[in-house]
Design a protein around this motif. Structure first.
Motif, short mmCIF file in Angstrom:
data_model
loop_
_atom_site.label_atom_id
_atom_site.label_comp_id
_atom_site.label_asym_id
_atom_site.label_seq_id
_atom_site.Cartn_x
_atom_site.Cartn_y
_atom_site.Cartn_z
N UNK A 47 0.82 -1.21 0.00
CA UNK A 47 0.00 0.00 0.00
C UNK A 47 0.85 1.26 0.00
N UNK A 48 0.29 2.33 -0.55
CA UNK A 48 1.05 3.59 -0.63
C UNK A 48 1.04 4.34 0.68
N UNK A 49 0.25 3.94 1.63
CA UNK A 49 0.21 4.61 2.93
C UNK A 49 -0.88 5.65 3.00
N UNK A 50 -1.38 5.83 4.20
CA UNK A 50 -2.48 6.76 4.44
C UNK A 50 -2.14 8.18 4.01
N UNK A 51 -0.98 8.68 4.45
CA UNK A 51 -0.63 10.07 4.18
C UNK A 51 -0.57 10.34 2.68
N UNK A 52 0.04 9.44 1.92
CA UNK A 52 0.12 9.62 0.47
C UNK A 52 -1.26 9.55 -0.17
N UNK A 53 -2.10 8.66 0.33
CA UNK A 53 -3.47 8.54 -0.20
C UNK A 53 -4.26 9.81 0.09
N UNK A 54 -4.11 10.34 1.30
CA UNK A 54 -4.79 11.59 1.64
C UNK A 54 -4.35 12.70 0.69
N UNK A 55 -3.03 12.86 0.55
CA UNK A 55 -2.50 13.96 -0.25
C UNK A 55 -2.95 13.85 -1.71
N UNK A 56 -2.97 12.65 -2.24
CA UNK A 56 -3.45 12.43 -3.61
C UNK A 56 -4.92 12.85 -3.73
N UNK A 57 -5.74 12.39 -2.81
CA UNK A 57 -7.17 12.71 -2.82
C UNK A 57 -7.38 14.22 -2.64
N UNK A 58 -6.68 14.83 -1.69
CA UNK A 58 -6.84 16.26 -1.45
C UNK A 58 -6.38 17.07 -2.66
N UNK A 59 -5.33 16.61 -3.31
CA UNK A 59 -4.86 17.30 -4.51
C UNK A 59 -5.91 17.30 -5.61
N UNK A 60 -6.55 16.15 -5.80
CA UNK A 60 -7.62 16.08 -6.81
C UNK A 60 -8.79 16.97 -6.44
N UNK A 61 -9.19 16.93 -5.17
CA UNK A 61 -10.33 17.75 -4.73
C UNK A 61 -10.04 19.24 -4.89
N UNK A 62 -8.89 19.69 -4.40
CA UNK A 62 -8.61 21.13 -4.43
C UNK A 62 -8.41 21.64 -5.85
N UNK A 63 -7.91 20.79 -6.74
CA UNK A 63 -7.78 21.20 -8.14
C UNK A 63 -9.15 21.45 -8.77
N UNK A 64 -10.16 20.75 -8.28
CA UNK A 64 -11.52 20.90 -8.82
C UNK A 64 -12.34 21.95 -8.06
N UNK A 66 -12.94 25.15 -7.67
CA UNK A 66 -12.75 26.49 -8.26
C UNK A 66 -13.29 27.60 -7.36
N UNK A 67 -14.28 27.30 -6.54
CA UNK A 67 -14.84 28.30 -5.63
C UNK A 67 -14.09 28.37 -4.30
N UNK A 68 -13.09 27.51 -4.15
CA UNK A 68 -12.26 27.44 -2.93
C UNK A 68 -13.10 27.23 -1.68
N UNK A 123 -1.00 27.57 4.82
CA UNK A 123 -2.25 28.31 4.97
C UNK A 123 -2.14 29.69 4.31
N UNK A 124 -1.03 30.40 4.58
CA UNK A 124 -0.82 31.72 3.99
C UNK A 124 -0.69 31.65 2.48
N UNK A 125 -0.13 30.56 1.97
CA UNK A 125 0.04 30.39 0.53
C UNK A 125 -1.25 29.93 -0.15
N UNK A 126 -2.27 29.60 0.64
CA UNK A 126 -3.53 29.12 0.07
C UNK A 126 -3.43 27.72 -0.50
N UNK A 127 -2.47 26.93 -0.02
CA UNK A 127 -2.26 25.56 -0.49
C UNK A 127 -3.22 24.62 0.26
N UNK A 128 -4.44 24.55 -0.24
CA UNK A 128 -5.49 23.80 0.45
C UNK A 128 -5.16 22.32 0.62
N UNK A 129 -4.50 21.72 -0.36
CA UNK A 129 -4.17 20.30 -0.24
C UNK A 129 -3.21 20.06 0.93
#
Length: 197
Positions: A47-64, A66-68, A123-129
Motif C-alpha cells: 500500500x502507498x500509505x495513508x498520508x500519500x493517499x490523503x494527499x493524492x485525494x486532497x490534490x484532486x479535490x482542491x484542483x476541482x 474552483x470556488x475554494x 495556509x498563507x500560501x492558500x495551499x489547500x491540499x
C-alpha cells in the motif's frame, strides 16, 4: 463514483443522528471520509500509505474546487478549531512515538514547532491540499486513539479535540462529496469492496 458517494452520504446521515455523542459522530464521519477517498490500491500488497493517499485525494479535490470552498471552510468557519487541533500535542503522532519509547522521537517538540510553521506557510500560501494534509494528519491520530481503544468513550479528558474533530469532519466531508458529485468523470479510484450479489 456513485457507490462511493452513496456510501459516504449514508454514513454522514448516521453521524447526524449522534446528538451529544461526539465519539460516535467522529467515527461515523471518518467512515464517510474513508468511503469517499479509499482506493483499491490501499488494499494491494504494497500500500502507498495513508498520508500519500490523503494527499493524492486532497490534490484532486482542491484542483476541482474552483470556488475554494475547502479553503474558505478552514479559514472562515473552522480557523479556531483547526488552530487548536494543530496546537494540541495529544493528536501529534511524534509525541506518542516519544512517550511510547520509540527511538528517534526525542525531538518531538522541535517537530511539533516545525509542523506549526509549515502549516502556517501552507495556509498563507492558500495551499489547500497541504492544509488538509496537516489537519487530517492530526485527525488520523485522533481516529487511531478512538478506533484502536486508546481513549475512553465519553471521557472527561481531551474532549475538545473529539468535539472539534467531529465538527471539522461534519463540515468538510460533505464538501468533499459535493465536489465528487460535481465531477463524476474524474477517476476517483475503484472501491475495493464493490457490491456483489
Amino acid at each position: 463514483m456513485g457507490l462511493r458517494v452513496h456510501r459516504a452520504i449514508s454514513w454522514i446521515g448516521r453521524a447526524e443522528a449522534c446528538d451529544g455523542d461526539d465519539d460516535a459522530r467522529f467515527i461515523f464521519l471518518w467512515i464517510a471520509f474513508n468511503a469517499a477517498y479509499a482506493d483499491e490500491r490501499e488494499f494491494q500488497s504494497i500500500p502507498q500509505g495513508e498520508r500519500a493517499a490523503f494527499l493524492d485525494y486532497f490534490g484532486r479535490l482542491t484542483a476541482l474546487d474552483s470556488e475554494r470552498r475547502i479553503y474558505k471552510a478552514v479559514w472562515q468557519r473552522f480557523s479556531g478549531p483547526v488552530r487548536l487541533l494543530l496546537e494540541n500535542r495529544y493528536v501529534f503522532n511524534p509525541f506518542w512515538q516519544h512517550h511510547n519509547g520509540i527511538d528517534g522521537f526525542a525531538d518531538w517538540e522541535d517537530r511539533f514547532k516545525a509542523s506549526a510553521r509549515s502549516f502556517a506557510q501552507a495556509f498563507q500560501a492558500g495551499d489547500s491540499a497541504r492544509v488538509l494534509s496537516f489537519v487530517f494528519d492530526r485527525l488520523y491520530v485522533l481516529r487511531n486513539q478512538l478506533v484502536h481503544g486508546g481513549a475512553t468513550w465519553n471521557s472527561g479528558v481531551n474532549r475538545a479535540q473529539v468535539r472539534d474533530g467531529a465538527a471539522i469532519l461534519a463540515f468538510l466531508v460533505p464538501v468533499f462529496v459535493d465536489l465528487m458529485m460535481e465531477n463524476p468523470a474524474v477517476d476517483w479510484g475503484r472501491p475495493f469492496y464493490p457490491v456483489v450479489a
